[in-house]
Design a protein around this motif. Sequence first.
Motif, short mmCIF file in Angstrom:
data_model
loop_
_atom_site.label_atom_id
_atom_site.label_comp_id
_atom_site.label_asym_id
_atom_site.label_seq_id
_atom_site.Cartn_x
_atom_site.Cartn_y
_atom_site.Cartn_z
N ALA A 1 0.83 -1.21 0.00
CA ALA A 1 0.00 0.00 0.00
C ALA A 1 0.87 1.26 0.00
CB ALA A 1 -0.93 0.00 1.22
N ARG A 2 1.96 1.22 0.78
CA ARG A 2 2.86 2.37 0.82
C ARG A 2 3.47 2.62 -0.56
NH1 ARG A 2 2.49 5.93 4.60
NH2 ARG A 2 4.46 6.66 3.75
N ARG A 3 3.91 1.53 -1.19
CA ARG A 3 4.55 1.64 -2.50
C ARG A 3 3.56 2.21 -3.52
NH1 ARG A 3 7.42 -3.04 -2.13
NH2 ARG A 3 5.73 -4.18 -3.10
N TYR A 4 2.35 1.69 -3.46
CA TYR A 4 1.30 2.13 -4.36
C TYR A 4 1.04 3.63 -4.17
CZ TYR A 4 -3.33 2.50 -6.45
OH TYR A 4 -4.39 2.89 -7.21
N HIS A 5 1.01 4.04 -2.89
CA HIS A 5 0.79 5.45 -2.58
C HIS A 5 1.88 6.33 -3.18
CE1 HIS A 5 0.92 9.02 0.21
NE2 HIS A 5 -0.33 9.04 -0.19
N ALA A 6 3.15 5.88 -3.05
CA ALA A 6 4.27 6.65 -3.58
C ALA A 6 4.14 6.79 -5.09
CB ALA A 6 5.59 5.97 -3.21
N ILE A 7 3.75 5.70 -5.75
CA ILE A 7 3.61 5.74 -7.21
C ILE A 7 2.51 6.73 -7.61
CG2 ILE A 7 2.87 4.41 -9.23
CD1 ILE A 7 4.24 1.97 -7.89
N VAL A 8 1.41 6.69 -6.87
CA VAL A 8 0.30 7.61 -7.16
C VAL A 8 0.75 9.06 -7.03
CG1 VAL A 8 -1.92 8.45 -6.30
CG2 VAL A 8 -1.53 6.00 -6.56
N VAL A 9 1.47 9.34 -5.93
CA VAL A 9 1.92 10.72 -5.68
C VAL A 9 2.81 11.21 -6.82
CG1 VAL A 9 3.40 12.14 -4.21
CG2 VAL A 9 1.66 10.68 -3.18
N TRP A 10 3.77 10.35 -7.20
CA TRP A 10 4.69 10.77 -8.26
C TRP A 10 3.98 10.94 -9.60
CZ3 TRP A 10 9.00 13.23 -8.44
CH2 TRP A 10 9.83 13.23 -7.32
N THR A 11 3.07 10.04 -9.90
CA THR A 11 2.32 10.16 -11.15
C THR A 11 1.55 11.48 -11.18
OG1 THR A 11 2.02 7.78 -10.98
CG2 THR A 11 0.75 8.92 -12.69
N LEU A 12 0.91 11.79 -10.04
CA LEU A 12 0.12 13.02 -9.99
C LEU A 12 1.02 14.26 -10.08
CD1 LEU A 12 -2.62 12.19 -7.35
CD2 LEU A 12 -2.84 12.41 -9.83
N ARG A 13 2.17 14.21 -9.44
CA ARG A 13 3.11 15.33 -9.51
C ARG A 13 3.49 15.62 -10.96
NH1 ARG A 13 7.30 13.76 -4.68
NH2 ARG A 13 6.13 14.72 -2.98
N ILE A 14 3.93 14.56 -11.63
CA ILE A 14 4.38 14.74 -13.02
C ILE A 14 3.20 15.12 -13.90
CG2 ILE A 14 5.38 13.54 -15.00
CD1 ILE A 14 6.97 11.88 -12.82
N GLY A 15 2.07 14.47 -13.63
CA GLY A 15 0.87 14.78 -14.39
C GLY A 15 0.47 16.24 -14.25
N LEU A 16 0.57 16.76 -13.03
CA LEU A 16 0.21 18.16 -12.79
C LEU A 16 1.11 19.10 -13.59
CD1 LEU A 16 -1.60 20.06 -11.15
CD2 LEU A 16 0.15 20.07 -9.38
N LEU A 17 2.41 18.78 -13.59
CA LEU A 17 3.36 19.59 -14.34
C LEU A 17 3.00 19.56 -15.82
CD1 LEU A 17 5.97 21.28 -14.18
CD2 LEU A 17 7.23 19.18 -14.72
N ALA A 18 2.77 18.35 -16.33
CA ALA A 18 2.43 18.20 -17.76
C ALA A 18 1.15 18.97 -18.07
CB ALA A 18 2.27 16.72 -18.10
N LEU A 19 0.19 18.87 -17.15
CA LEU A 19 -1.09 19.56 -17.36
C LEU A 19 -0.89 21.08 -17.44
CD1 LEU A 19 -4.23 19.05 -17.40
CD2 LEU A 19 -4.18 19.73 -15.00
N LEU A 20 -0.12 21.61 -16.49
CA LEU A 20 0.12 23.07 -16.46
C LEU A 20 0.81 23.52 -17.74
CD1 LEU A 20 1.21 23.64 -12.75
CD2 LEU A 20 -0.89 24.42 -13.87
N LEU A 21 1.85 22.77 -18.12
CA LEU A 21 2.60 23.13 -19.34
C LEU A 21 1.68 23.03 -20.56
CD1 LEU A 21 6.09 21.43 -18.71
CD2 LEU A 21 5.46 23.85 -18.50
N GLY A 22 0.88 21.94 -20.58
CA GLY A 22 -0.04 21.74 -21.70
C GLY A 22 -1.05 22.87 -21.82
N MET A 23 -1.64 23.25 -20.68
CA MET A 23 -2.62 24.35 -20.66
C MET A 23 -1.99 25.65 -21.17
SD MET A 23 -5.60 23.41 -19.20
CE MET A 23 -6.23 24.82 -18.30
#
Lengths: 245, 272
Positions: free
Chosen positions: B19-41
């Motif tokens: 569960a911890r590992r899964y949580h870390a993956i989710v956080v990192w995916t969202l971090r990178i996703g947010l950056l990509a989203l901002l740049l994309g917008m």
Amino acid sequence: MKKQILRFSDVTLAYHTVREETLAAQHLTFSVDEGEFVAVIGPSGCGKTTLLSLAAGLLTPSSGRITRNGSCGYMLQKDELFPWRTIEKNILLPLEIKHSNTAENREKARALAVKYGLGDFLSAYPSQLSGGMRQRAALIRTLASEPDILLLDEPFSALDYQTRLNVTADVSDIIRREGKTALLITHDISEAVSLADRVLVLTKRPARVAYEHDLDFGDVKNPLKRRESAQFSKWFELLWKELNG
Amino acid sequence: MKNKSEKTYSEEHLRYLRARRYHAIVVWTLRIGLLALLLGMWELITALGWVDPFLTSSPSRIFATLKSLYNDGSLFYHIGTTLWETLAGFAIAVFLGYSVALLLWWSETLRAVLEPYIVVLNALPKIALGPLIIIWFGTGSKAILFMTVLVGIIVAIMHMLSAFIATDKNKLLLMRSMGANKWTILAKLVIPSSLPSFISMLKVNVGMAWIGSIMGEYIVSRAGLGYLIVYGGQVFKLDLVMTATAILCILAAGMYFLVVLLEKLLVKNTDD
Ligand SMILES: Nc1ncnc2c1ncn2[C@@H]1O[C@H](COP(=O)(O)OP(=O)(O)OP(=O)(O)O)[C@@H](O)[C@H]1O
Ligand SMILES: [Mg+2]
């Protein structure tokens, strides 16, 4: 006559701050013989810690004389182990400081640690040990420099009750087996009665010796056994009256 | 802890670890996703003409600017200039600050004498010294280095001094009861016990060093990222301003990360 290790003659000490002058000890006179275990009890804030600091030579008396024949080892309420050092490195600290860090002395200190159950923890860090074991490590550190007198400032008061009974028995056993002289400060009457050969009762601040008792437990040195014996409550009641009277 | 590989964990613990590992993956995916989203917008609204890229620049224009800076050879020149000023200023400020703090710890009298000076220097906005610095050091790297050191050193002194002074009273008592002199106390207690504060001082000073070097470049320089930002602003080349700012973000984050790495290496055993 036994050799005197520590002697206070008519010692007075005042603390000076800008605001005021605090008299912490006045006309303090007593002595500790070699091999003796002396407990000091007194009301809180009366100057018990001051007495130990004087004995250790960390404070100079305002007047009076203190003579100490031999070296001392100080043990405090908290173990004060250095968290960045392993247990072994902590135990060897006094040797490093006194420049007596020879292979022979190191081996002696390690042997003490092994003898008293810390052998498996020499390379562990303090945070990996329980409170009782940490206090035992602090005692071994104090013993490592082979002091002639142990100065103990409420060394058990930070432990919970159950651990405290065990560690007290432990520490008293170690001190007796190593034949050490000890001066123990405590505010716990039962601790004083269960451990000491002699008890000094101090007055309120400024500290002075109000009463002095040789405890008549004979050969019973084990604190747990003493707690079960008939004299225990007699001494407890007497000291309690003297302390609160 | 010692035999991690040999240890067999319970089913529940394994579930916890998963569960911890899964949580870390989710956080990192969202971090990178947010950056990509901002740049994309950002890219999208400029491409659609909703905002004027002349004012806001855009990711593609930043990339193009980066490429042209690289092609005319000035990219690494500017980065190198600022990086050198920042790192050298950082190192000098940390070293001098630490040394001064040690001296002040050592002598209570010196501490009392210098305290008001340090308080004033700390409160003074260093930029007010700009003209003086130009006159004393000219308009080159030396002036910027001086500014960087000036901004960092006071913070380093105050941070370390309060850490040295906060050394546990009982441990000091213990050392003295063992017969330790002041040097020994310094080497075996004060310095090691202040290591976590040293790291937090480094973290603060990473920020200070960048403030110092960029501020320095604002007032005097002919090269560096701060210079590019000022110059870009003056000639209304917002692409240049944004590009330099982005590089700055990356470099500052990198430097901070290095300090965190150092922390992991050095600070292992503390009581809390
Ligand atoms: N460094 C100091 N400067 C000024 N006053 C002090 C200092 N140390 C202790 N005192 C004062 O001296 C008195 C005795 O202090 P001391 O610590 O020796 O008492 P104590 O019996 O050990 O107290 P406790 O039961 O709390 O451990 C107290 O009133 C204390 O406020
Ligand atoms: Mg006390």
